[in-house]
Design a protein around this motif. Sequence first.
Motif, PDB file in Angstrom:
ATOM      1  N   ASN A 106      13.043  -1.562   6.106  1.00 28.03           N
ATOM      2  CA  ASN A 106      13.649  -0.442   5.382  1.00 28.03           C
ATOM      3  C   ASN A 106      12.689   0.715   5.172  1.00 28.03           C
ATOM      4  O   ASN A 106      12.595   1.282   4.079  1.00 28.03           O
ATOM      5  CB  ASN A 106      14.222  -0.902   4.033  1.00 28.03           C
ATOM      6  CG  ASN A 106      15.340  -1.887   4.204  1.00 28.03           C
ATOM      7  OD1 ASN A 106      16.198  -1.714   5.074  1.00 28.03           O
ATOM      8  ND2 ASN A 106      15.337  -2.928   3.417  1.00 28.03           N
ATOM      9  N   TYR A 107      11.963   1.056   6.218  1.00 23.47           N
ATOM     10  CA  TYR A 107      10.973   2.129   6.129  1.00 23.47           C
ATOM     11  C   TYR A 107      10.867   2.805   7.479  1.00 23.47           C
ATOM     12  O   TYR A 107      10.824   2.147   8.512  1.00 23.47           O
ATOM     13  CB  TYR A 107       9.614   1.548   5.723  1.00 23.47           C
ATOM     14  CG  TYR A 107       8.531   2.591   5.600  1.00 23.47           C
ATOM     15  CD1 TYR A 107       8.480   3.414   4.486  1.00 23.47           C
ATOM     16  CD2 TYR A 107       7.583   2.759   6.592  1.00 23.47           C
ATOM     17  CE1 TYR A 107       7.492   4.375   4.355  1.00 23.47           C
ATOM     18  CE2 TYR A 107       6.591   3.720   6.469  1.00 23.47           C
ATOM     19  CZ  TYR A 107       6.548   4.527   5.356  1.00 23.47           C
ATOM     20  OH  TYR A 107       5.580   5.467   5.235  1.00 23.47           O
ATOM     21  N   LEU A 108      10.826   4.139   7.462  1.00 27.13           N
ATOM     22  CA  LEU A 108      10.643   4.889   8.695  1.00 27.13           C
ATOM     23  C   LEU A 108       9.866   6.153   8.385  1.00 27.13           C
ATOM     24  O   LEU A 108      10.325   7.024   7.653  1.00 27.13           O
ATOM     25  CB  LEU A 108      11.991   5.259   9.325  1.00 27.13           C
ATOM     26  CG  LEU A 108      11.920   6.090  10.599  1.00 27.13           C
ATOM     27  CD1 LEU A 108      11.207   5.316  11.705  1.00 27.13           C
ATOM     28  CD2 LEU A 108      13.301   6.502  11.054  1.00 27.13           C
ATOM     29  N   HIS A 109       8.656   6.228   8.890  1.00 29.87           N
ATOM     30  CA  HIS A 109       7.818   7.425   8.782  1.00 29.87           C
ATOM     31  C   HIS A 109       7.078   7.538  10.109  1.00 29.87           C
ATOM     32  O   HIS A 109       6.044   6.905  10.311  1.00 29.87           O
ATOM     33  CB  HIS A 109       6.867   7.312   7.595  1.00 29.87           C
ATOM     34  CG  HIS A 109       6.083   8.560   7.328  1.00 29.87           C
ATOM     35  ND1 HIS A 109       6.689   9.752   6.987  1.00 29.87           N
ATOM     36  CD2 HIS A 109       4.757   8.800   7.363  1.00 29.87           C
ATOM     37  CE1 HIS A 109       5.754  10.667   6.810  1.00 29.87           C
ATOM     38  NE2 HIS A 109       4.574  10.112   7.039  1.00 29.87           N
ATOM     39  N   ARG A 110       7.657   8.289  11.023  1.00 28.64           N
ATOM     40  CA  ARG A 110       7.182   8.333  12.405  1.00 28.64           C
ATOM     41  C   ARG A 110       5.700   8.666  12.563  1.00 28.64           C
ATOM     42  O   ARG A 110       5.063   8.150  13.465  1.00 28.64           O
ATOM     43  CB  ARG A 110       8.054   9.284  13.211  1.00 28.64           C
ATOM     44  CG  ARG A 110       9.415   8.693  13.488  1.00 28.64           C
ATOM     45  CD  ARG A 110      10.286   9.648  14.313  1.00 28.64           C
ATOM     46  NE  ARG A 110      11.565   9.044  14.610  1.00 28.64           N
ATOM     47  CZ  ARG A 110      12.646   9.169  13.876  1.00 28.64           C
ATOM     48  NH1 ARG A 110      12.605   9.891  12.760  1.00 28.64           N
ATOM     49  NH2 ARG A 110      13.773   8.591  14.227  1.00 28.64           N
ATOM     50  N   ALA A 112       0.840  -1.200   0.000  1.00 30.39           N
ATOM     51  CA  ALA A 112       0.000   0.000   0.000  1.00 30.39           C
ATOM     52  C   ALA A 112       0.874   1.248   0.000  1.00 30.39           C
ATOM     53  O   ALA A 112       1.992   1.233   0.521  1.00 30.39           O
ATOM     54  CB  ALA A 112      -0.909   0.001   1.218  1.00 30.39           C
ATOM     55  N   ASP A 113       0.364   2.325  -0.563  1.00 31.52           N
ATOM     56  CA  ASP A 113       1.009   3.635  -0.489  1.00 31.52           C
ATOM     57  C   ASP A 113       0.621   4.239   0.852  1.00 31.52           C
ATOM     58  O   ASP A 113      -0.479   4.756   1.015  1.00 31.52           O
ATOM     59  CB  ASP A 113       0.540   4.510  -1.649  1.00 31.52           C
ATOM     60  CG  ASP A 113       1.180   5.887  -1.635  1.00 31.52           C
ATOM     61  OD1 ASP A 113       1.888   6.223  -0.668  1.00 31.52           O
ATOM     62  OD2 ASP A 113       0.968   6.636  -2.601  1.00 31.52           O
ATOM     63  N   LEU A 114       1.509   4.172   1.815  1.00 26.59           N
ATOM     64  CA  LEU A 114       1.182   4.585   3.176  1.00 26.59           C
ATOM     65  C   LEU A 114       1.296   6.085   3.401  1.00 26.59           C
ATOM     66  O   LEU A 114       0.787   6.596   4.392  1.00 26.59           O
ATOM     67  CB  LEU A 114       2.089   3.850   4.167  1.00 26.59           C
ATOM     68  CG  LEU A 114       1.960   2.332   4.154  1.00 26.59           C
ATOM     69  CD1 LEU A 114       2.923   1.723   5.160  1.00 26.59           C
ATOM     70  CD2 LEU A 114       0.538   1.899   4.446  1.00 26.59           C
ATOM     71  N   GLY A 169       1.503   5.294  15.253  1.00 30.47           N
ATOM     72  CA  GLY A 169       0.196   5.074  15.887  1.00 30.47           C
ATOM     73  C   GLY A 169      -0.713   4.190  15.053  1.00 30.47           C
ATOM     74  O   GLY A 169      -1.225   3.180  15.554  1.00 30.47           O
ATOM     75  N   PRO A 170      -0.946   4.534  13.789  1.00 29.71           N
ATOM     76  CA  PRO A 170      -1.792   3.682  12.963  1.00 29.71           C
ATOM     77  C   PRO A 170      -1.265   2.257  12.805  1.00 29.71           C
ATOM     78  O   PRO A 170      -2.049   1.305  12.765  1.00 29.71           O
ATOM     79  CB  PRO A 170      -1.832   4.404  11.614  1.00 29.71           C
ATOM     80  CG  PRO A 170      -1.604   5.839  11.957  1.00 29.71           C
ATOM     81  CD  PRO A 170      -0.642   5.809  13.115  1.00 29.71           C
ATOM     82  N   ILE A 171       0.059   2.096  12.725  1.00 32.95           N
ATOM     83  CA  ILE A 171       0.619   0.744  12.613  1.00 32.95           C
ATOM     84  C   ILE A 171       0.303  -0.055  13.870  1.00 32.95           C
ATOM     85  O   ILE A 171      -0.157  -1.197  13.799  1.00 32.95           O
ATOM     86  CB  ILE A 171       2.136   0.790  12.337  1.00 32.95           C
ATOM     87  CG1 ILE A 171       2.397   1.299  10.921  1.00 32.95           C
ATOM     88  CG2 ILE A 171       2.766  -0.589  12.522  1.00 32.95           C
ATOM     89  CD1 ILE A 171       3.856   1.613  10.625  1.00 32.95           C
ATOM     90  N   ALA A 224      17.108   1.164   8.491  1.00 30.28           N
ATOM     91  CA  ALA A 224      18.550   1.344   8.323  1.00 30.28           C
ATOM     92  C   ALA A 224      19.014   2.474   9.233  1.00 30.28           C
ATOM     93  O   ALA A 224      18.280   3.428   9.472  1.00 30.28           O
ATOM     94  CB  ALA A 224      18.871   1.680   6.882  1.00 30.28           C
ATOM     95  N   VAL A 225      20.218   2.363   9.751  1.00 30.34           N
ATOM     96  CA  VAL A 225      20.828   3.439  10.500  1.00 30.34           C
ATOM     97  C   VAL A 225      21.921   4.053   9.641  1.00 30.34           C
ATOM     98  O   VAL A 225      22.484   3.386   8.760  1.00 30.34           O
ATOM     99  CB  VAL A 225      21.394   2.976  11.859  1.00 30.34           C
ATOM    100  CG1 VAL A 225      20.278   2.531  12.782  1.00 30.34           C
ATOM    101  CG2 VAL A 225      22.400   1.852  11.687  1.00 30.34           C
TER     102      VAL A 225
END
Length: 64
Positions: free
Chosen positions: A30-34, A9-11, A38-40, A55-56
Amino acid sequence: MAGVFTRVADLEGAAWPFAPSSFDAVVVANYLHRPLFGPIFDALRPGGVLVYETAVQCAVNSDL
């Protein structure tokens, strides 16, 4: 694998597509969108499992 369903999905570009308590497990790689934390979490059923890998910067810049 029986009983395993995947979704793509396009989150970030669309409305959140998943109802609360939709999943027994969520795997994010490989995804980070703070703003979506909450929704996750809400999409997990009680007792559900979240596996979240990002990834760091030091790994991104390494030659490993």
